[in-house]
Write a protein that holds these residues in place. Structure first.
Motif, PDB file in Angstrom:
ATOM      1  N   TYR A  72       0.948  -1.867  -0.149  1.00  0.00           N
ATOM      2  CA  TYR A  72       0.234  -0.077  -0.213  1.00  0.00           C
ATOM      3  C   TYR A  72       0.165   1.183   0.318  1.00  0.00           C
ATOM      4  O   TYR A  72       0.540   2.424  -0.608  1.00  0.00           O
ATOM      5  CB  TYR A  72      -1.097   0.343   0.734  1.00  0.00           C
ATOM      6  CG  TYR A  72      -1.830   1.295   2.242  1.00  0.00           C
ATOM      7  CD1 TYR A  72      -2.695   1.415   0.886  1.00  0.00           C
ATOM      8  CD2 TYR A  72      -1.093   2.363   2.517  1.00  0.00           C
ATOM      9  CE1 TYR A  72      -3.384   2.920   1.229  1.00  0.00           C
ATOM     10  CE2 TYR A  72      -1.775   3.416   2.989  1.00  0.00           C
ATOM     11  CZ  TYR A  72      -2.720   3.816   2.060  1.00  0.00           C
ATOM     12  OH  TYR A  72      -3.549   5.145   1.836  1.00  0.00           O
ATOM     13  N   PHE A  73       2.044   1.161   0.620  1.00  0.00           N
ATOM     14  CA  PHE A  73       2.879   2.119   1.066  1.00  0.00           C
ATOM     15  C   PHE A  73       3.301   2.920  -0.113  1.00  0.00           C
ATOM     16  O   PHE A  73       3.738   3.568  -1.230  1.00  0.00           O
ATOM     17  CB  PHE A  73       4.093   2.513   2.357  1.00  0.00           C
ATOM     18  CG  PHE A  73       2.207   2.974   3.049  1.00  0.00           C
ATOM     19  CD1 PHE A  73       2.019   4.286   4.071  1.00  0.00           C
ATOM     20  CD2 PHE A  73       2.792   1.999   4.461  1.00  0.00           C
ATOM     21  CE1 PHE A  73       0.943   4.541   5.007  1.00  0.00           C
ATOM     22  CE2 PHE A  73       1.838   1.944   5.637  1.00  0.00           C
ATOM     23  CZ  PHE A  73       1.037   3.058   5.707  1.00  0.00           C
ATOM     24  N   MET A  74       4.462   1.608  -0.537  1.00  0.00           N
ATOM     25  CA  MET A  74       4.818   1.380  -1.515  1.00  0.00           C
ATOM     26  C   MET A  74       3.674   2.372  -3.109  1.00  0.00           C
ATOM     27  O   MET A  74       4.493   3.101  -4.256  1.00  0.00           O
ATOM     28  CB  MET A  74       5.427   0.208  -2.307  1.00  0.00           C
ATOM     29  CG  MET A  74       6.606   0.027  -1.274  1.00  0.00           C
ATOM     30  SD  MET A  74       7.381  -1.865  -2.439  1.00  0.00           S
ATOM     31  CE  MET A  74       7.514  -2.313  -3.661  1.00  0.00           C
ATOM     32  N   ALA A  75       3.141   2.125  -3.158  1.00  0.00           N
ATOM     33  CA  ALA A  75       1.723   2.413  -4.216  1.00  0.00           C
ATOM     34  C   ALA A  75       1.099   3.655  -4.372  1.00  0.00           C
ATOM     35  O   ALA A  75       1.167   4.352  -4.855  1.00  0.00           O
ATOM     36  CB  ALA A  75       0.055   1.159  -4.234  1.00  0.00           C
ATOM     37  N   LYS A  76       0.920   4.198  -2.810  1.00  0.00           N
ATOM     38  CA  LYS A  76       0.689   5.558  -2.895  1.00  0.00           C
ATOM     39  C   LYS A  76       1.945   6.186  -3.120  1.00  0.00           C
ATOM     40  O   LYS A  76       1.725   7.551  -3.457  1.00  0.00           O
ATOM     41  CB  LYS A  76       0.785   5.728  -0.811  1.00  0.00           C
ATOM     42  CG  LYS A  76      -0.050   6.797  -0.776  1.00  0.00           C
ATOM     43  CD  LYS A  76      -0.456   7.039   1.001  1.00  0.00           C
ATOM     44  CE  LYS A  76      -0.592   8.426   1.473  1.00  0.00           C
ATOM     45  NZ  LYS A  76      -0.772   8.198   2.993  1.00  0.00           N
ATOM     46  N   GLN A  77       3.037   6.323  -2.579  1.00  0.00           N
ATOM     47  CA  GLN A  77       4.478   6.954  -2.525  1.00  0.00           C
ATOM     48  C   GLN A  77       4.550   7.236  -4.369  1.00  0.00           C
ATOM     49  O   GLN A  77       5.306   8.015  -5.511  1.00  0.00           O
ATOM     50  CB  GLN A  77       5.656   6.610  -2.163  1.00  0.00           C
ATOM     51  CG  GLN A  77       5.600   6.574  -0.987  1.00  0.00           C
ATOM     52  CD  GLN A  77       6.909   5.909  -0.343  1.00  0.00           C
ATOM     53  OE1 GLN A  77       7.706   5.233  -1.249  1.00  0.00           O
ATOM     54  NE2 GLN A  77       6.830   6.444   1.258  1.00  0.00           N
ATOM     55  N   ALA A  78       3.793   6.143  -4.758  1.00  0.00           N
ATOM     56  CA  ALA A  78       4.440   5.575  -6.304  1.00  0.00           C
ATOM     57  C   ALA A  78       2.752   6.513  -6.924  1.00  0.00           C
ATOM     58  O   ALA A  78       2.772   6.438  -8.291  1.00  0.00           O
ATOM     59  CB  ALA A  78       4.445   5.211  -7.352  1.00  0.00           C
ATOM     60  N   GLY A  79       1.978   6.943  -6.866  1.00  0.00           N
ATOM     61  CA  GLY A  79       0.875   7.573  -7.320  1.00  0.00           C
ATOM     62  C   GLY A  79       0.101   6.308  -7.579  1.00  0.00           C
ATOM     63  O   GLY A  79      -0.230   6.695  -8.951  1.00  0.00           O
ATOM     64  N   LYS A  80       0.067   5.280  -7.210  1.00  0.00           N
ATOM     65  CA  LYS A  80      -1.269   4.314  -8.150  1.00  0.00           C
ATOM     66  C   LYS A  80      -1.665   3.531  -7.202  1.00  0.00           C
ATOM     67  O   LYS A  80      -2.782   2.341  -7.782  1.00  0.00           O
ATOM     68  CB  LYS A  80       0.302   2.638  -8.174  1.00  0.00           C
ATOM     69  CG  LYS A  80       1.792   3.098  -9.385  1.00  0.00           C
ATOM     70  CD  LYS A  80       1.000   3.234 -10.754  1.00  0.00           C
ATOM     71  CE  LYS A  80       2.562   3.946 -11.837  1.00  0.00           C
ATOM     72  NZ  LYS A  80       2.107   3.441 -12.554  1.00  0.00           N
ATOM     73  N   LEU A  81      -2.067   3.756  -6.486  1.00  0.00           N
ATOM     74  CA  LEU A  81      -3.412   3.974  -5.797  1.00  0.00           C
ATOM     75  C   LEU A  81      -4.563   3.234  -6.126  1.00  0.00           C
ATOM     76  O   LEU A  81      -5.453   2.460  -6.204  1.00  0.00           O
ATOM     77  CB  LEU A  81      -3.510   4.748  -4.660  1.00  0.00           C
ATOM     78  CG  LEU A  81      -2.373   3.753  -3.041  1.00  0.00           C
ATOM     79  CD1 LEU A  81      -3.287   4.824  -2.142  1.00  0.00           C
ATOM     80  CD2 LEU A  81      -2.523   2.568  -2.545  1.00  0.00           C
TER      81      LEU A  81
END
Length: 98
Positions: free
Chosen positions: A49-58
């Protein structure tokens, strides 16, 4: 650097690349969880989740707006995840002094 592969129902895969800070955020989140059998799984999904959030992929993952708990439940119910390290020579590799 790490890569997480999020696979939706065995079909569509989204790969997200992230750094160590997403891992730290998931570990901090995990510290607030009760010590249950699901804690490790929740921590792994929090890392994704945090990786996707940082990458703007949520949004690409379809995560609902709202609490992290809602997002983690959605991810766990819809995605399989797998983590891979990327290039051990990357600048984020940490080697402690002796």
């Amino acid at each position: 650097m790490f890569k997480v592969k999020c696979t939706f129902q065995g079909e569509k895969t989204l790969e997200v690349i992230g750094g160590r800070s997403a891992l730290w955020q998931s570990q901090d989140f995990s510290a607030s969880l009760p010590d249950t059998d699901s804690k490790t799984g929740k921590t792994d999904y929090a890392w994704a989740y945090f990786m996707a959030k940082q990458a703007g992929k949520l949004g690409e993952l379809g995560c609902p707006d709202g609490s992290i708990d809602d997002a983690l439940n959605f991810l766990a119910d819809n995605y399989d995840i797998a983590f891979e390290p990327i290039d051990d020579s990357a600048p984020l590799v940490f080697t402690p002094d002796k």
